[in-house]
Design a protein around this motif. Sequence first.
Motif, PDB file in Angstrom:
ATOM      1  N   GLN A   1      -1.212 -12.317   3.042  1.00  0.00           N
ATOM      2  CA  GLN A   1      -1.599 -13.386   3.968  1.00  0.00           C
ATOM      3  C   GLN A   1      -0.382 -14.281   4.274  1.00  0.00           C
ATOM      4  OE1 GLN A   1      -4.001 -12.252   1.545  1.00  0.00           O
ATOM      5  NE2 GLN A   1      -4.715 -11.203   3.385  1.00  0.00           N
TER       6      GLN A   1
ATOM      7  N   ASP B   1       0.856  -1.193   0.000  1.00  0.00           N
ATOM      8  CA  ASP B   1       0.000   0.000   0.000  1.00  0.00           C
ATOM      9  C   ASP B   1       0.894   1.246   0.000  1.00  0.00           C
ATOM     10  OD1 ASP B   1      -3.008  -0.960   0.753  1.00  0.00           O
ATOM     11  OD2 ASP B   1      -1.495  -2.287   1.634  1.00  0.00           O
TER      12      ASP B   1
ATOM     13  N   THR C   1      -1.979 -12.236  -2.282  1.00  0.00           N
ATOM     14  CA  THR C   1      -2.336 -13.185  -1.220  1.00  0.00           C
ATOM     15  C   THR C   1      -1.073 -13.801  -0.613  1.00  0.00           C
ATOM     16  OG1 THR C   1      -4.252 -13.698  -2.596  1.00  0.00           O
ATOM     17  CG2 THR C   1      -3.911 -15.066  -0.645  1.00  0.00           C
TER      18      THR C   1
ATOM     19  N   ARG D   1      -3.801  -5.872  -8.454  1.00  0.00           N
ATOM     20  CA  ARG D   1      -3.544  -6.985  -7.524  1.00  0.00           C
ATOM     21  C   ARG D   1      -4.183  -8.289  -8.018  1.00  0.00           C
ATOM     22  NH1 ARG D   1      -1.312  -4.961  -3.101  1.00  0.00           N
ATOM     23  NH2 ARG D   1      -1.819  -2.883  -2.381  1.00  0.00           N
TER      24      ARG D   1
ATOM     25  N   ARG E   1     -14.867  -7.999  -0.618  1.00  0.00           N
ATOM     26  CA  ARG E   1     -13.810  -7.001  -0.385  1.00  0.00           C
ATOM     27  C   ARG E   1     -14.097  -6.158   0.857  1.00  0.00           C
ATOM     28  NH1 ARG E   1     -10.130  -3.762  -3.441  1.00  0.00           N
ATOM     29  NH2 ARG E   1      -9.888  -1.724  -2.493  1.00  0.00           N
TER      30      ARG E   1
HETATM   31  P1  TMP Z   1      -6.282  -1.699  -2.455  1.00  0.00           P
HETATM   32  O1  TMP Z   1      -7.282  -2.035  -3.487  1.00  0.00           O
HETATM   33  O2  TMP Z   1      -6.419  -0.327  -1.905  1.00  0.00           O
HETATM   34  O3  TMP Z   1      -4.886  -2.007  -2.851  1.00  0.00           O
HETATM   35  O4  TMP Z   1      -6.639  -2.596  -1.166  1.00  0.00           O
HETATM   36  C1  TMP Z   1      -6.667  -3.957  -1.176  1.00  0.00           C
HETATM   37  C2  TMP Z   1      -6.018  -4.414   0.116  1.00  0.00           C
HETATM   38  O5  TMP Z   1      -6.249  -5.811   0.257  1.00  0.00           O
HETATM   39  C3  TMP Z   1      -4.517  -4.197   0.140  1.00  0.00           C
HETATM   40  O6  TMP Z   1      -4.134  -3.694   1.401  1.00  0.00           O
HETATM   41  C4  TMP Z   1      -3.950  -5.574  -0.038  1.00  0.00           C
HETATM   42  C5  TMP Z   1      -5.040  -6.477   0.490  1.00  0.00           C
HETATM   43  N1  TMP Z   1      -5.095  -7.784  -0.174  1.00  0.00           N
HETATM   44  C6  TMP Z   1      -4.811  -8.926   0.546  1.00  0.00           C
HETATM   45  O7  TMP Z   1      -4.516  -8.845   1.747  1.00  0.00           O
HETATM   46  N2  TMP Z   1      -4.862 -10.139  -0.073  1.00  0.00           N
HETATM   47  C7  TMP Z   1      -5.188 -10.255  -1.399  1.00  0.00           C
HETATM   48  O8  TMP Z   1      -5.218 -11.382  -1.933  1.00  0.00           O
HETATM   49  C8  TMP Z   1      -5.482  -9.068  -2.139  1.00  0.00           C
HETATM   50  C9  TMP Z   1      -5.854  -9.170  -3.587  1.00  0.00           C
HETATM   51  C10 TMP Z   1      -5.422  -7.858  -1.489  1.00  0.00           C
END
Ligand code: TMP
Length: 215
Positions: free
Chosen positions: A104, A14, A100, A95, A52
């Motif tokens: 994760q 981020d 992931t 993403r 989401r």
């Molecule tokens: P963003 O769209 O603002 O980048 O936010 C998505 C958030 O979700 C980001 O902090 C990363 C997180 N994320 C995961 O933890 N695992 C995943 O598989 C994906 C696709 C995103």
Amino acid sequence: MTFQGLFISFEGIDGAGKSTHIDALAQAFRSQGRAVTLTREPGGTPLAEKLRVLVLNDAMDAMTEALLVFAARRDHLQQLIEPALARGDVVLCDRFTDATFAYQGGGRGFDLKILSFLEQTVQFIRGPEADLIRSPDLTLWFDLAAETAAQRLAGARSPDKFEAEPVEFFRRVSEGYRQRMAACPGRFARIEADQTREAVWLDVLQAVQAKGWLA
Ligand code: TMP
């Protein structure tokens, strides 16, 4: 003229600054006559966007988080990504599965073997000619030091669950991305994100041109 579908994902911690470049790349492809599908994860379909909201806001353990992002991904693949690729679109996805493994797996320390199993299962696609595990044709990894990203994010809009994590979390996420790139170097282009926006854009363009997908 018919085109072969192209699947490009954008990754990074981020604050790494992917967004403007995703839009610019969409514009570059469209100006060369390509249809572009812009999408994101988790999200991209009505169901995945609902998941989401849960993933970004509700407290849960790492396995629950992993299962929800893969559930969202399954729907996203079936409803949006596969049909777009079959039409010959360029799919630009903010993403995908590397996130992931990075968030994760790296960030939360969740078992990478289970993530690999989920990847193989969820992304299994039965094709007309051959079956495959769908993954991006190219992944642009915006690499930025966790400290720099934290400075960029400070004072921005109210943070979601991930953005509120400490800088050590993002160091582990970065390491997760580094490992994914090491495992699959041909799919990745590492973009040095600590440069001016113009310099980053030139690197993005060069990575795509190197594949022969843009003039
Ligand atoms: P963003 O769209 O603002 O980048 O936010 C998505 C958030 O979700 C980001 O902090 C990363 C997180 N994320 C995961 O933890 N695992 C995943 O598989 C994906 C696709 C995103």
